[in-house]
Design a protein around this motif. Structure first.
Motif, PDB file in Angstrom:
ATOM      1  N   THR A  63       0.957  -4.962  15.305  1.00 38.26           N
ATOM      2  CA  THR A  63       0.674  -5.189  13.897  1.00 38.26           C
ATOM      3  C   THR A  63      -0.039  -3.981  13.308  1.00 38.26           C
ATOM      4  OG1 THR A  63      -1.426  -6.281  14.439  1.00 38.26           O
ATOM      5  CG2 THR A  63       0.496  -7.708  14.156  1.00 38.26           C
ATOM      6  N   GLY A  64       0.031  -3.843  11.993  1.00 40.33           N
ATOM      7  CA  GLY A  64      -0.686  -2.761  11.337  1.00 40.33           C
ATOM      8  C   GLY A  64      -0.004  -2.299  10.068  1.00 40.33           C
ATOM      9  N   ASP A  65      -0.510  -1.208   9.504  1.00 43.42           N
ATOM     10  CA  ASP A  65      -0.064  -0.697   8.211  1.00 43.42           C
ATOM     11  C   ASP A  65       0.497   0.715   8.325  1.00 43.42           C
ATOM     12  OD1 ASP A  65      -1.075  -3.007   7.017  1.00 43.42           O
ATOM     13  OD2 ASP A  65      -3.015  -2.066   6.555  1.00 43.42           O
ATOM     14  N   ILE A  66       1.365   1.039   7.378  1.00 39.54           N
ATOM     15  CA  ILE A  66       1.788   2.414   7.110  1.00 39.54           C
ATOM     16  C   ILE A  66       1.438   2.681   5.649  1.00 39.54           C
ATOM     17  CG2 ILE A  66       3.704   4.057   6.962  1.00 39.54           C
ATOM     18  CD1 ILE A  66       5.170   2.340   9.040  1.00 39.54           C
ATOM     19  N   ILE A  67       0.631   3.711   5.402  1.00 45.10           N
ATOM     20  CA  ILE A  67       0.224   4.068   4.050  1.00 45.10           C
ATOM     21  C   ILE A  67       0.932   5.370   3.665  1.00 45.10           C
ATOM     22  CG2 ILE A  67      -1.719   4.657   2.558  1.00 45.10           C
ATOM     23  CD1 ILE A  67      -3.498   2.991   4.387  1.00 45.10           C
ATOM     24  N   PHE A  68       1.578   5.369   2.496  1.00 50.78           N
ATOM     25  CA  PHE A  68       2.351   6.533   2.072  1.00 50.78           C
ATOM     26  C   PHE A  68       2.380   6.628   0.557  1.00 50.78           C
ATOM     27  CE2 PHE A  68       5.090   2.892   2.311  1.00 50.78           C
ATOM     28  CZ  PHE A  68       6.054   3.043   1.327  1.00 50.78           C
ATOM     29  N   GLU A  69       2.723   7.824   0.071  1.00 46.78           N
ATOM     30  CA  GLU A  69       2.887   8.063  -1.362  1.00 46.78           C
ATOM     31  C   GLU A  69       4.374   7.965  -1.667  1.00 46.78           C
ATOM     32  OE1 GLU A  69      -0.978  11.065  -1.556  1.00 46.78           O
ATOM     33  OE2 GLU A  69       1.052  11.886  -1.496  1.00 46.78           O
ATOM     34  N   PRO A  70       4.799   6.915  -2.369  1.00 45.81           N
ATOM     35  CA  PRO A  70       6.221   6.596  -2.428  1.00 45.81           C
ATOM     36  C   PRO A  70       7.028   7.484  -3.367  1.00 45.81           C
ATOM     37  CG  PRO A  70       4.986   5.046  -3.747  1.00 45.81           C
ATOM     38  CD  PRO A  70       3.973   5.905  -3.054  1.00 45.81           C
ATOM     39  N   HIS A  71       8.271   7.676  -2.969  1.00 48.28           N
ATOM     40  CA  HIS A  71       9.325   8.290  -3.771  1.00 48.28           C
ATOM     41  C   HIS A  71      10.492   7.313  -3.718  1.00 48.28           C
ATOM     42  CE1 HIS A  71      12.930  10.766  -4.413  1.00 48.28           C
ATOM     43  NE2 HIS A  71      12.163  11.523  -5.164  1.00 48.28           N
ATOM     44  N   PRO A  72      11.347   7.224  -4.770  1.00 46.64           N
ATOM     45  CA  PRO A  72      12.409   6.214  -4.759  1.00 46.64           C
ATOM     46  C   PRO A  72      13.292   6.209  -3.527  1.00 46.64           C
ATOM     47  CG  PRO A  72      12.240   7.140  -6.940  1.00 46.64           C
ATOM     48  CD  PRO A  72      11.304   7.938  -6.057  1.00 46.64           C
ATOM     49  N   ASN A 140       0.114   0.655  -5.362  1.00 51.67           N
ATOM     50  CA  ASN A 140      -1.089   0.844  -6.176  1.00 51.67           C
ATOM     51  C   ASN A 140      -0.893   1.987  -7.155  1.00 51.67           C
ATOM     52  OD1 ASN A 140      -3.850   2.680  -6.218  1.00 51.67           O
ATOM     53  ND2 ASN A 140      -4.202   0.517  -6.648  1.00 51.67           N
ATOM     54  N   MET A 141      -1.165   1.701  -8.424  1.00 51.85           N
ATOM     55  CA  MET A 141      -1.086   2.695  -9.500  1.00 51.85           C
ATOM     56  C   MET A 141      -2.447   2.757 -10.176  1.00 51.85           C
ATOM     57  SD  MET A 141       2.560   1.129 -10.795  1.00 51.85           S
ATOM     58  CE  MET A 141       2.050  -0.510 -10.221  1.00 51.85           C
ATOM     59  N   THR A 142      -3.144   3.897 -10.056  1.00 51.98           N
ATOM     60  CA  THR A 142      -4.491   4.055 -10.597  1.00 51.98           C
ATOM     61  C   THR A 142      -4.553   5.301 -11.457  1.00 51.98           C
ATOM     62  OG1 THR A 142      -5.500   2.930  -8.703  1.00 51.98           O
ATOM     63  CG2 THR A 142      -6.935   4.320 -10.044  1.00 51.98           C
ATOM     64  N   ALA A 143      -5.084   5.178 -12.663  1.00 52.01           N
ATOM     65  CA  ALA A 143      -5.191   6.312 -13.571  1.00 52.01           C
ATOM     66  C   ALA A 143      -5.976   7.454 -12.922  1.00 52.01           C
ATOM     67  CB  ALA A 143      -5.861   5.876 -14.873  1.00 52.01           C
ATOM     68  N   GLY A 144      -5.408   8.657 -12.987  1.00 50.99           N
ATOM     69  CA  GLY A 144      -6.053   9.829 -12.413  1.00 50.99           C
ATOM     70  C   GLY A 144      -5.675  10.115 -10.978  1.00 50.99           C
ATOM     71  N   GLY A 145      -4.803   9.276 -10.386  1.00 56.23           N
ATOM     72  CA  GLY A 145      -4.478   9.452  -8.977  1.00 56.23           C
ATOM     73  C   GLY A 145      -2.990   9.483  -8.706  1.00 56.23           C
ATOM     74  N   ILE A 146      -2.652   9.578  -7.427  1.00 49.57           N
ATOM     75  CA  ILE A 146      -1.271   9.542  -6.951  1.00 49.57           C
ATOM     76  C   ILE A 146      -0.918   8.101  -6.589  1.00 49.57           C
ATOM     77  CG2 ILE A 146       0.307  10.335  -5.140  1.00 49.57           C
ATOM     78  CD1 ILE A 146      -1.384  12.862  -4.911  1.00 49.57           C
ATOM     79  N   VAL A 147       0.260   7.673  -6.979  1.00 51.16           N
ATOM     80  CA  VAL A 147       0.714   6.317  -6.633  1.00 51.16           C
ATOM     81  C   VAL A 147       0.777   6.192  -5.112  1.00 51.16           C
ATOM     82  CG1 VAL A 147       2.609   4.657  -6.845  1.00 51.16           C
ATOM     83  CG2 VAL A 147       1.989   6.119  -8.790  1.00 51.16           C
ATOM     84  N   GLU A 148       0.299   5.067  -4.600  1.00 56.23           N
ATOM     85  CA  GLU A 148       0.207   4.865  -3.150  1.00 56.23           C
ATOM     86  C   GLU A 148       0.771   3.507  -2.767  1.00 56.23           C
ATOM     87  OE1 GLU A 148      -3.380   6.202  -0.759  1.00 56.23           O
ATOM     88  OE2 GLU A 148      -3.640   4.020  -0.666  1.00 56.23           O
TER      89      GLU A 148
END
Length: 318
Positions: A63-72, A140-148
């Motif tokens: 079990t666990g997570d993969i965290i990435f900055e998405p592209h289509p 996650n979409m946060t003003a001032g940051g990169i979508v994650e």
């Protein structure tokens, strides 16, 4: 010495449960926490000594997570996993992919499409996780940051395999200024952050099959989609919607670079019937008041879905 910069994560869609595949798509990623779990069973037999008896090996899983900055292009693999299906259509110079949460299981063994996930950690062999279920995906979409994005996985077995040389599609992640939001059909510039999370509750099912791995990975509750974040508390419009428990459509659009003609790399997230479950604009001091909110995406009978993801890119299919 192993370095994260020398590692990789890849996904391979399996044709069926139990059989690993190697049609790898290498995923640019920030971090991973996939962990092999081995349950320890404690014997309770009394044998005339004060100390615990030796433990016995119980159920094994990953079990666990993969965290990435998405592209289509990359995001589509995770959406196919968490939604369970996709449809693709060629439109001039681009492909349009629609992901709707499926109203059926993949088969009698696993609830969602099984993936072979391979993680190389820059030392020794790569870890091959088989029958991985991508059961939760948060964007996650946060003003001032990169979508994650955070993908949460549950796999049945692990093998050690020879590492490979990764290759990647040239794909830049999205920054906050590519995101626009419509609420109830109108543009809304008050939202400072939003995290959309689709969750399929998955549980491992052991059986008397002579193995220490989970025999099946099945659903253990209702699928849910939620949205949460912060808004600038400049008026009471959204509070009034919360107080009245009025349902409204949330439509997120992330617009990337041009891929030919009028087409762009694009992500849309459509929640046609969203209900605020919390809305709190508390005074925390002398400065600006920010309202935190949470909402559920409900199944809309007129649309026949609770959430719909659409990608536009140059990938032919998923």
């Amino acid at each position: 010495m192993a370095y994260g910069i020398g590692g990789y994560v890849s996904l391979s869609l399996q044709n069926s449960a139990g059989t690993a595949t190697t049609n790898r798509t290498y995923i640019p990623f920030k971090s991973e926490s996939l962990t092999e779990n081995i349950e320890q069973l404690q014997s309770e037999n009394i044998e005339g000594i004060f100390d615990n008896p030796d433990t016995l090996t119980g159920i094994k899983n990953i079990t666990g997570d993969i965290i990435f900055e998405p592209h289509p292009i990359y995001l589509g693999h995770f959406l196919n996993g968490v939604c369970g299906q996709s449809t693709s259509t060629l439109s001039t110079s681009a492909y349009i992919h629609e992901f709707l949460p499926r109203q059926a299981d993949f088969d009698e063994i696993v609830a969602l499409p099984p993936y072979t996930v391979e993680v190389y950690k820059n030392v020794g062999s790569a870890y091959q996780y088989v029958d991985a279920q991508i059961h939760t995906l948060a964007i996650n979409m946060t003003a001032g940051g990169i979508v994650e994005a955070t993908a949460t996985l549950h796999a049945r077995t692990v093998n050690l395999v020879a590492g490979t040389t990764p290759s990647y599609v040239d794909a830049s992640p999205y920054t906050w200024d590519t995101v626009s939001l419509q609420v109830a059909g109108s543009a809304n510039g008050e939202f400072e952050s939003a995290t959309v999370t689709l969750t399929n509750p998955i549980v491992g099912v052991p059986t008397l099959n002579g193995a220490k791995t989970e025999a099946k990975l099945k659903r253990d509750g209702f699928r849910t989609v939620g949205v949460a974040g912060d808004q600038d508390f400049s008026n009471q419009d959204e509070y009034n919607v919360f107080a009245a428990q009025t349902r409204q459509r949330f439509l997120f659009t992330l617009t990337g670079d041009n891929i030919g003609g009028s087409a762009t790399n694009e992500i849309t997230i459509d929640m046609p019937q969203t209900n605020y479950t919390t809305f709190a604009g508390n005074v925390g001091g002398p400065g600006r008041i920010v309202a935190s909110y949470e909402g559920n995406g409900e199944y809309d009978t007129s649309s026949s879905y609770s959430v719909r993801y659409t990608l536009t890119n140059t990938q032919a299919s998923y």
